[in-house]
Design a protein around this motif. Structure first.
Motif, PDB file in Angstrom:
ATOM      1  N   PHE A  51      10.446  -5.456  -6.897  1.00  0.00           N
ATOM      2  CA  PHE A  51       9.209  -4.844  -6.414  1.00  0.00           C
ATOM      3  C   PHE A  51       9.330  -4.572  -4.919  1.00  0.00           C
ATOM      4  O   PHE A  51       9.815  -5.420  -4.166  1.00  0.00           O
ATOM      5  CB  PHE A  51       8.013  -5.766  -6.674  1.00  0.00           C
ATOM      6  N   ALA A  52       8.872  -3.411  -4.501  1.00  0.00           N
ATOM      7  CA  ALA A  52       9.028  -2.994  -3.114  1.00  0.00           C
ATOM      8  C   ALA A  52       7.801  -3.334  -2.275  1.00  0.00           C
ATOM      9  O   ALA A  52       6.687  -3.477  -2.782  1.00  0.00           O
ATOM     10  CB  ALA A  52       9.307  -1.497  -3.045  1.00  0.00           C
TER      11      ALA A  52
ATOM     12  N   ALA B  44       0.794  -1.229   0.000  1.00  0.00           N
ATOM     13  CA  ALA B  44       0.000   0.000   0.000  1.00  0.00           C
ATOM     14  C   ALA B  44       0.825   1.277   0.000  1.00  0.00           C
ATOM     15  O   ALA B  44       0.299   2.349  -0.315  1.00  0.00           O
ATOM     16  CB  ALA B  44      -0.940   0.004   1.207  1.00  0.00           C
ATOM     17  N   SER B  45       2.115   1.187   0.322  1.00  0.00           N
ATOM     18  CA  SER B  45       2.967   2.382   0.279  1.00  0.00           C
ATOM     19  C   SER B  45       3.681   2.540  -1.054  1.00  0.00           C
ATOM     20  O   SER B  45       4.406   3.506  -1.259  1.00  0.00           O
ATOM     21  CB  SER B  45       4.004   2.334   1.415  1.00  0.00           C
TER      22      SER B  45
ATOM     23  N   PHE C 220      -1.949  -1.647  -3.759  1.00  0.00           N
ATOM     24  CA  PHE C 220      -3.057  -1.780  -2.814  1.00  0.00           C
ATOM     25  C   PHE C 220      -3.026  -3.149  -2.161  1.00  0.00           C
ATOM     26  O   PHE C 220      -2.569  -4.125  -2.750  1.00  0.00           O
ATOM     27  CB  PHE C 220      -4.396  -1.563  -3.525  1.00  0.00           C
ATOM     28  N   ASP C 221      -3.517  -3.213  -0.939  1.00  0.00           N
ATOM     29  CA  ASP C 221      -3.682  -4.460  -0.197  1.00  0.00           C
ATOM     30  C   ASP C 221      -5.155  -4.842  -0.209  1.00  0.00           C
ATOM     31  O   ASP C 221      -6.019  -4.007  -0.503  1.00  0.00           O
ATOM     32  CB  ASP C 221      -3.224  -4.279   1.253  1.00  0.00           C
ATOM     33  N   PRO C 222      -5.477  -6.099   0.138  1.00  0.00           N
ATOM     34  CA  PRO C 222      -6.889  -6.461   0.306  1.00  0.00           C
ATOM     35  C   PRO C 222      -7.522  -5.604   1.412  1.00  0.00           C
ATOM     36  O   PRO C 222      -6.830  -5.182   2.343  1.00  0.00           O
ATOM     37  CB  PRO C 222      -6.820  -7.940   0.731  1.00  0.00           C
TER      38      PRO C 222
ATOM     39  N   THR D 115       9.283   3.838  -0.899  1.00  0.00           N
ATOM     40  CA  THR D 115       7.878   3.558  -0.601  1.00  0.00           C
ATOM     41  C   THR D 115       7.341   4.669   0.289  1.00  0.00           C
ATOM     42  O   THR D 115       7.219   4.522   1.504  1.00  0.00           O
ATOM     43  CB  THR D 115       7.755   2.196   0.104  1.00  0.00           C
ATOM     44  N   ASP D 116       7.014   5.776  -0.333  1.00  0.00           N
ATOM     45  CA  ASP D 116       6.623   6.971   0.425  1.00  0.00           C
ATOM     46  C   ASP D 116       5.119   7.200   0.462  1.00  0.00           C
ATOM     47  O   ASP D 116       4.656   8.246   0.925  1.00  0.00           O
ATOM     48  CB  ASP D 116       7.318   8.201  -0.156  1.00  0.00           C
ATOM     49  N   GLY D 117       4.349   6.253  -0.047  1.00  0.00           N
ATOM     50  CA  GLY D 117       2.900   6.373   0.002  1.00  0.00           C
ATOM     51  C   GLY D 117       2.289   7.221  -1.086  1.00  0.00           C
ATOM     52  O   GLY D 117       1.076   7.439  -1.099  1.00  0.00           O
ATOM     53  N   THR D 118       3.100   7.691  -2.033  1.00  0.00           N
ATOM     54  CA  THR D 118       2.570   8.543  -3.103  1.00  0.00           C
ATOM     55  C   THR D 118       2.257   7.761  -4.374  1.00  0.00           C
ATOM     56  O   THR D 118       1.831   8.343  -5.363  1.00  0.00           O
ATOM     57  CB  THR D 118       3.572   9.667  -3.451  1.00  0.00           C
TER      58      THR D 118
END
Length: 384
Positions: free
Chosen positions: A273-274, A61-62, A79-81, A68-71
Motif C-alpha cells: 500500500f502506498a 490522500a494521494s 483519504f486522511d482524517p 500516488t498522483d492524486g487521481t
C-alpha cells in the motif's frame, strides 16, 4: 540503495514474488525504485508499522497505489482524517463485531452448503466453486447487492486489474475503475427504484454525493470479494502443500484460527500500500523528502526475520501477534473480523470432509493492482 521494482510487473507471482521482497530487504530497509514515477520501498516490520501509525506524515490522500498522483479516490483508504474518520464511521456498522456475530448463522449455513455441494461433485476448481462464491454471497447479505450485480463482480474486477497494468509507466486509474463505477451506479439506481432496506439504502439516505456512494460500494465490492477469495484459496493451497498440516487440522479443528493468522502473515493476500510524505522524514537513516511516494510492503514486513524468526516457514504455532496482514493503525482493514470468521468457519467445515488432494497445477495471479495475490485455479478432489 536502488532497486528495479515495478509493482505491476506480471512476473511478480508465486514463488518469485518472495525473491523480489528478499532482494528489496537486502538492498536496505528503505530502497528506491525509479519505476512508475519513482518511489521509496519500506520492507522492515518496525518501519512499515511506524509509518502506518503516522498518517500525518505518511498520507493516503494521494492514493494507496503507485503512482500516488492524486487521481485515486477509493473510500475510505485514499483519504486522511477527518474525512477518513467520517467515512469509516458510516461504514462501521456493516462490519462491526456485533454485525459479524449476527451473521454467524448465515455464514455457517452458506459455507456448509458450498462445501457440501463441492464435495458432492467430487471436487473441482476450489477458487471458482467455493472461494469466489463465498464472499459474493456474503456481500449480498451484508450490503444488499443484487444477484445480477454480484454475478459481474469478478469479471469487472479482472478488467480493472488489466486496465492498471496496460500501457507503459502511466497508470489510468479513472479508466481502470470506470466499469466498476458504472456497475455501482446501476446498483444505486435499482435501490432507488425498489426501496430495499439494507446498507445500500443507508448510503442513499446519508448526506453524500453520488460519487461518494459509488466509491463506498466499489470498496465493498472489490475489497470484499478479492481479499477473501485469495485468502480462502491460499489457505487450501497451504494445506495441499503439506499433507501433515491438513491431518493436524482435521485432528483438532480448534487450531483453525492459528492457521488463518499464520496464512495472513506468511502469504499476505494484500501485499503493498502506498503513501506520500507530507514533510521531510528520516526512515532507517534514509531521508525521504516532502511529496515523495512511499510503498509500504506488508508482505515484506511480515517476513522480516527481525520480527518473525525463520519467516519463510509456515508455522501455525508461532506468535503472530501484530502481523500486518490486515494493515495497522487507522487504515486497519474494516472487514478483518468478518474475514476471520469466514476463513475459520471454512477451515472447520473442510476438516469435517475427507482430505483434500491436489489434481493438477495450482495457478497463481500476479500482483493484481500491484497488491492482491492469490490462486487463480486450484483443482482439488476429496479422498483418503
Amino acid at each position: 540503495m536502488s532497486i528495479d521494482w515495478d509493482p505491476y510487473d506480471p512476473t511478480l507471482t508465486e514463488p518469485t514474488v518472495w525473491d523480489v521482497y528478499t532482494a528489496a530487504r537486502a538492498a536496505g530497509p528503505v530502497a528506491r525504485s525509479g519505476r512508475r514515477g519513482g518511489f521509496w520501498v519500506l520492507t522492515g516490520y518496525d518501519d512499515v508499522r511506524a509509518a502506518l501509525r503516522d498518517p500525518g506524515t505518511f498520507s493516503s490522500a494521494s492514493g494507496h497505489r503507485i503512482p500516488t498522483d492524486g487521481t485515486q479516490h477509493s473510500i475510505p483508504i485514499d483519504f486522511d482524517p477527518p474525512l477518513h474518520t467520517a467515512y469509516r464511521r458510516l461504514m462501521g456498522p456493516a462490519l462491526s463485531t456485533t454485525r459479524v456475530r449476527q451473521m454467524r448463522p448465515f455464514l455457517e449455513r452458506t459455507i456448509a452448503d458450498l462445501v457440501a455441494g463441492f464435495a458432492a461433485r467430487g471436487g473441482g476448481d476450489f477458487v471458482r466453486e467455493v472461494a469466489l462464491p463465498l464472499p459474493l454471497a456474503v456481500l449480498t447479505e451484508l450490503v444488499g447487492f443484487s444477484p445480477g450485480t454480484v454475478e459481474r463482480f469478478r469479471e469487472v474486477t479482472e478488467q480493472t486489474w488489466s486496465g492498471l497494468t496496460a500501457g507503459g509507466e502511466e497508470v489510468d486509474f479513472a479508466g481502470a475503475f470506470r466499469r466498476i463505477s458504472e456497475l455501482m451506479a446501476g446498483e444505486l439506481a435499482a435501490h432507488r427504484a425498489d426501496g430495499a432496506d439494507d446498507f445500500v439504502s443507508t448510503l442513499l439516505a446519508a448526506d453524500l454525493g453520488e460519487d461518494e456512494r459509488i466509491s463506498i460500494l466499489a470498496t465493498f465490492a472489490v475489497a470484499g470479494h478479492e481479499t477473501t477469495m485469495n485468502a480462502a484459496s491460499t489457505l487450501v493451497a497451504l494445506l495441499l502443500e503439506d499433507p501433515a498440516r491438513q491431518e493436524r487440522l482435521r485432528a483438532d479443528p480448534s487450531l483453525a484460527p492459528g492457521f488463518v493468522e499464520e496464512m495472513l502473515r506468511h502469504r499476505s493476500p494484500a501485499q503493498n500500500f502506498a503513501r506520500r510524505a507530507t514533510c521531510p522524514v528520516t526512515v532507517a537513516g534514509q531521508r525521504v523528502e516532502e511529496g515523495d511516494a512511499v510503498l509500504l510492503s506488508f508482505a515484506a514486513a511480515n517476513r522480516d526475520p527481525a520480527r518473525f524468526p525463520d519467516p519463510d516457514r509456515f508455522d501455525p504455532d508461532r506468535d503472530v501477534r501484530g502481523h500486518l496482514g490486515f494493515g495497522w493503525g487507522i487504515h486497519l482493514c474494516p472487514g478483518a473480523a468478518l474475514a476471520r470468521a469466514e476463513l475459520t468457519i471454512l477451515l472447520t467445515e473442510l476438516c469435517a470432509r475427507p482430505p483434500l488432494r491436489l489434481r493438477g497445477e495450482v495457478g497463481w495471479s500476479g500482483l493484481q493492482g500491484g497488491n492482491h495475490l492469490g490462486p487463480t485455479t486450484l483443482p482439488v478432489v476429496f479422498g483418503e
